[in-house]
Every structure is written in C-alpha cells, then in structure tokens.
Design a protein around this motif. Structure first.
Motif, PDB file in Angstrom:
ATOM      1  N   ALA A 185      19.142 -25.619  17.157  1.00 37.66           N
ATOM      2  CA  ALA A 185      17.708 -25.335  16.602  1.00 37.66           C
ATOM      3  C   ALA A 185      16.720 -25.549  17.800  1.00 37.66           C
ATOM      4  O   ALA A 185      16.051 -24.641  18.086  1.00 37.66           O
ATOM      5  CB  ALA A 185      17.283 -26.331  15.458  1.00 37.66           C
ATOM      6  N   PRO A 186      16.691 -26.746  18.459  1.00 34.97           N
ATOM      7  CA  PRO A 186      15.958 -26.641  19.696  1.00 34.97           C
ATOM      8  C   PRO A 186      16.055 -25.678  20.826  1.00 34.97           C
ATOM      9  O   PRO A 186      15.291 -25.240  21.249  1.00 34.97           O
ATOM     10  CB  PRO A 186      16.580 -28.301  20.270  1.00 34.97           C
ATOM     11  CG  PRO A 186      17.228 -28.905  19.270  1.00 34.97           C
ATOM     12  CD  PRO A 186      18.151 -27.785  18.559  1.00 34.97           C
ATOM     13  N   LEU A 187      17.544 -24.935  20.868  1.00 31.73           N
ATOM     14  CA  LEU A 187      17.425 -23.872  21.768  1.00 31.73           C
ATOM     15  C   LEU A 187      16.737 -22.519  21.346  1.00 31.73           C
ATOM     16  O   LEU A 187      16.059 -22.200  22.252  1.00 31.73           O
ATOM     17  CB  LEU A 187      19.089 -23.426  21.725  1.00 31.73           C
ATOM     18  CG  LEU A 187      20.099 -24.525  22.125  1.00 31.73           C
ATOM     19  CD1 LEU A 187      21.357 -24.058  21.937  1.00 31.73           C
ATOM     20  CD2 LEU A 187      19.749 -25.044  23.611  1.00 31.73           C
ATOM     21  N   MET A 188      16.348 -22.759  20.080  1.00 31.71           N
ATOM     22  CA  MET A 188      15.688 -21.503  19.660  1.00 31.71           C
ATOM     23  C   MET A 188      14.356 -21.817  19.603  1.00 31.71           C
ATOM     24  O   MET A 188      13.326 -20.839  19.754  1.00 31.71           O
ATOM     25  CB  MET A 188      16.047 -21.134  18.157  1.00 31.71           C
ATOM     26  CG  MET A 188      17.305 -20.224  18.139  1.00 31.71           C
ATOM     27  SD  MET A 188      17.490 -18.937  19.727  1.00 31.71           S
ATOM     28  CE  MET A 188      18.415 -17.837  19.036  1.00 31.71           C
ATOM     29  N   THR A 189      13.694 -23.124  19.182  1.00 31.59           N
ATOM     30  CA  THR A 189      12.256 -23.165  18.848  1.00 31.59           C
ATOM     31  C   THR A 189      11.901 -23.359  20.559  1.00 31.59           C
ATOM     32  O   THR A 189      10.770 -22.821  20.736  1.00 31.59           O
ATOM     33  CB  THR A 189      12.211 -24.575  18.360  1.00 31.59           C
ATOM     34  OG1 THR A 189      13.005 -25.687  18.951  1.00 31.59           O
ATOM     35  CG2 THR A 189      12.517 -24.584  16.969  1.00 31.59           C
ATOM     36  N   GLN A 190      12.626 -23.699  21.424  1.00 25.33           N
ATOM     37  CA  GLN A 190      12.164 -23.844  22.813  1.00 25.33           C
ATOM     38  C   GLN A 190      11.942 -22.263  23.467  1.00 25.33           C
ATOM     39  O   GLN A 190      11.032 -22.084  24.005  1.00 25.33           O
ATOM     40  CB  GLN A 190      13.062 -24.442  23.647  1.00 25.33           C
ATOM     41  CG  GLN A 190      13.070 -25.978  23.806  1.00 25.33           C
ATOM     42  CD  GLN A 190      14.146 -26.536  24.795  1.00 25.33           C
ATOM     43  OE1 GLN A 190      15.415 -26.056  24.790  1.00 25.33           O
ATOM     44  NE2 GLN A 190      13.674 -27.546  25.285  1.00 25.33           N
ATOM     45  N   ALA A 191      12.881 -21.400  23.026  1.00 30.49           N
ATOM     46  CA  ALA A 191      12.679 -19.797  23.383  1.00 30.49           C
ATOM     47  C   ALA A 191      11.561 -19.199  22.711  1.00 30.49           C
ATOM     48  O   ALA A 191      11.235 -18.222  22.915  1.00 30.49           O
ATOM     49  CB  ALA A 191      14.145 -19.248  22.893  1.00 30.49           C
ATOM     50  N   GLY A 192      10.930 -19.901  21.500  1.00 35.07           N
ATOM     51  CA  GLY A 192       9.750 -19.239  20.849  1.00 35.07           C
ATOM     52  C   GLY A 192       9.896 -18.950  19.467  1.00 35.07           C
ATOM     53  O   GLY A 192       8.977 -18.300  18.745  1.00 35.07           O
ATOM     54  N   ALA A 193      11.009 -19.386  18.665  1.00 32.68           N
ATOM     55  CA  ALA A 193      11.067 -19.205  17.404  1.00 32.68           C
ATOM     56  C   ALA A 193      10.437 -20.504  16.769  1.00 32.68           C
ATOM     57  O   ALA A 193       9.998 -21.360  16.911  1.00 32.68           O
ATOM     58  CB  ALA A 193      12.350 -19.271  16.718  1.00 32.68           C
ATOM     59  N   ASP A 194       9.775 -20.102  15.291  1.00 33.36           N
ATOM     60  CA  ASP A 194       9.004 -20.892  14.467  1.00 33.36           C
ATOM     61  C   ASP A 194       9.665 -20.894  13.137  1.00 33.36           C
ATOM     62  O   ASP A 194       9.252 -21.745  12.289  1.00 33.36           O
ATOM     63  CB  ASP A 194       7.546 -20.552  14.352  1.00 33.36           C
ATOM     64  CG  ASP A 194       7.209 -19.168  14.063  1.00 33.36           C
ATOM     65  OD1 ASP A 194       6.773 -19.209  12.848  1.00 33.36           O
ATOM     66  OD2 ASP A 194       7.420 -18.129  14.496  1.00 33.36           O
ATOM     67  N   VAL A 195      10.567 -20.235  12.838  1.00 30.23           N
ATOM     68  CA  VAL A 195      11.061 -20.237  11.354  1.00 30.23           C
ATOM     69  C   VAL A 195      12.720 -20.275  11.546  1.00 30.23           C
ATOM     70  O   VAL A 195      13.157 -19.294  11.996  1.00 30.23           O
ATOM     71  CB  VAL A 195      10.711 -19.154  10.429  1.00 30.23           C
ATOM     72  CG1 VAL A 195      11.493 -19.035   9.067  1.00 30.23           C
ATOM     73  CG2 VAL A 195       9.353 -18.799  10.324  1.00 30.23           C
ATOM     74  N   LEU A 196      13.369 -21.137  11.116  1.00 28.50           N
ATOM     75  CA  LEU A 196      14.866 -21.510  11.095  1.00 28.50           C
ATOM     76  C   LEU A 196      15.394 -21.551   9.846  1.00 28.50           C
ATOM     77  O   LEU A 196      15.154 -22.285   8.739  1.00 28.50           O
ATOM     78  CB  LEU A 196      14.971 -22.774  11.665  1.00 28.50           C
ATOM     79  CG  LEU A 196      14.484 -23.075  13.277  1.00 28.50           C
ATOM     80  CD1 LEU A 196      14.772 -24.384  13.649  1.00 28.50           C
ATOM     81  CD2 LEU A 196      14.934 -21.970  14.192  1.00 28.50           C
ATOM     82  N   VAL A 197      16.551 -20.477   9.687  1.00 30.41           N
ATOM     83  CA  VAL A 197      17.087 -20.204   8.286  1.00 30.41           C
ATOM     84  C   VAL A 197      18.232 -21.234   8.632  1.00 30.41           C
ATOM     85  O   VAL A 197      18.946 -21.066   9.506  1.00 30.41           O
ATOM     86  CB  VAL A 197      17.654 -18.827   8.141  1.00 30.41           C
ATOM     87  CG1 VAL A 197      18.319 -18.653   6.852  1.00 30.41           C
ATOM     88  CG2 VAL A 197      16.230 -17.980   7.891  1.00 30.41           C
ATOM     89  N   ALA A 198      18.487 -21.933   7.648  1.00 28.99           N
ATOM     90  CA  ALA A 198      19.859 -22.775   7.667  1.00 28.99           C
ATOM     91  C   ALA A 198      20.294 -22.908   6.234  1.00 28.99           C
ATOM     92  O   ALA A 198      19.815 -23.233   5.396  1.00 28.99           O
ATOM     93  CB  ALA A 198      19.214 -24.256   8.047  1.00 28.99           C
ATOM     94  N   GLY A 199      21.579 -22.723   6.225  1.00 30.39           N
ATOM     95  CA  GLY A 199      22.471 -22.649   5.041  1.00 30.39           C
ATOM     96  C   GLY A 199      23.161 -23.969   4.778  1.00 30.39           C
ATOM     97  O   GLY A 199      22.586 -25.023   4.303  1.00 30.39           O
ATOM     98  N   SER A 200      24.426 -23.973   5.218  1.00 31.82           N
ATOM     99  CA  SER A 200      25.087 -25.186   4.957  1.00 31.82           C
ATOM    100  C   SER A 200      24.505 -26.375   5.893  1.00 31.82           C
ATOM    101  O   SER A 200      24.956 -27.575   5.450  1.00 31.82           O
ATOM    102  CB  SER A 200      26.642 -24.869   5.725  1.00 31.82           C
ATOM    103  OG  SER A 200      26.464 -24.377   7.155  1.00 31.82           O
TER     104      SER A 200
END
Length: 229
Positions: A185-200
């Motif tokens: 998750a932090p790899l993506m928020t650092q890159a600029g994401a703001d919504v994270l879909v998480a299932g399991s």
C-alpha cells in the motif's frame, strides 16, 4: 460525493462471506471502511463470474458510504443503466472492454454516476490523455483482473507515478486494485494513489460475529501509508 485526496480504503466484497453480504458490509463500514468495492465479472472479459445488477440493488441499502462498482465486463454500455439504477455511486469500465470508451464514459455520467476507467497491467496510459476530462477515477490494476488473492505486480508503481503527473490538479481519484497489503500500500500512495481496494487484506481473520479484525486490518494499511508519507 465531495472530492478529496485523503487516503480511502475500499474493501472488496469478493472476499466477504457471500451468504451474509448485508451484515458484512455493515460490519466493515463500522470498522472504518471508506468505500465498498463491488467486483462485477462476466466470465467473458475476465475468467470468473460474480454479480449482476440485482445483487447490487440488494446490497445498496446496507451501504452508507460509497458504492464503487468495477465492471469487468464486455460489452459495457448495455448494462450501464441497470447498474446505475441499482445504486452505484461510481461505475468503472475497462479501457480494454470496447472500442468506444469515450461513449461509455459519457453514458456513465449521463446515468448519474461518477465515471471510472480501469487499466489492465499490460495497458499503458497514453490512450487516456484525451479522456481525462471525462473521468472521475482511474483504476490501475496491480493484478490481472478476474480473481482475488493474486500477487502484486510491481511494474505498476511507475505507471501510477506517471499517471499522477498527467492528472495534475484535476479532481480525479487514482484507485489501486490488486494485491494491496500493508507492505504494498505505501508504494502506491507514495506514487500518487488515494483509493486502495483491498479484499483478503481487510477481511482476513474476521467475521460478522468477530468484526474487530476488519478494523485492525484497515488501520494497519493506513498506518503503513502514514509511516511512509
């Protein structure tokens, strides 16, 4: 929906108890879910078959946050009105699902929903430059769509970074779908994401009768992102 770039966790009900969706949604929202992500698969565009508009309509009364419906189907256009009528707040179609994506995005907005555009791991971002004023959300797939529980594809981090630069100050969410954990998750928020879909990663260890792990899992993802901010 008021736009903001604060981090949002969108649990995928694909990982919930199928026999207990209403209670699962209420439980995960009570434990801190920001959105509810609904994965619609047709067994044709992706190799799995999940939910249709009647199921979305059935769970809509249980969702107090945002109903984020991801259409992994082709064709898309004939079903937009049905999913909109079922209560979707956001309808996301795949760039790869048809030849007239501009028309699809127009139809989604015309049906009263926020318009999302999803990109498979093998799809570049060049083709979306002329669609940016048509979208409210871009979903970057960090697994190949069709199944839950797959391994995160790291090559998508640079795609998100470039996408964030392309978006600039436009009010467009960047959503990540696939393989999200407190490590990725932090790899993506650092890159600029703001919504994270998480299932399991959200639903593991918990249940309707024991929902506390849902909250622990959501907080763990958010804490990991905050630590790396």
């Amino acid at each position: 929906m008021t736009f903001d770039r604060s981090l949002k966790i969108a649990p995928s009900i694909l990982s919930a108890d199928f026999a207990n969706f209403g209670a699962e949604i209420r439980a995960v929202e009570a434990e801190g879910a920001d959105w509810i992500h609904v994965d619609v698969m047709d067994g044709h565009f992706v190799p799995n078959l999940t939910f249709g508009p009647p199921m979305c309509a059935a769970i809509r009364p249980h969702i107090k946050t945002v109903m984020d419906v991801h259409l992994m189907i082709a064709p898309v256009d004939p079903y937009i009105d049905a999913f909109a009528a079922a209560g979707a707040d956001i309808l996301t179609a795949h760039l790869e699902a048809g030849p007239h994506v501009h028309r699809t995005l127009q139809a989604i907005r015309g049906a009263g929903c926020k318009a999302g555009l999803a990109l498979n791991p093998g799809t570049g971002i060049g083709d979306i430059e002329h669609l940016l004023d048509m979208v409210d959300l871009i979903c970057v797939m960090t697994v190949n769509p069709g199944f839950g529980g797959q391994k995160f594809i790291h090559s998508q981090i640079e795609k998100v970074r470039r996408l964030r630069q392309m978006i600039g100050d436009r009010p467009i969410h960047i959503e990540i779908d696939g393989g999200i954990t407190p490590e990725t998750a932090p790899l993506m928020t650092q890159a600029g994401a703001d919504v994270l879909v998480a299932g399991s990663a959200v639903f593991k260890g918990g249940s309707v009768s024991n929902p506390a792990p849902y909250g622990d899992n959501i907080r763990a993802i958010k804490a990991a992102c905050a630590t790396m901010a």
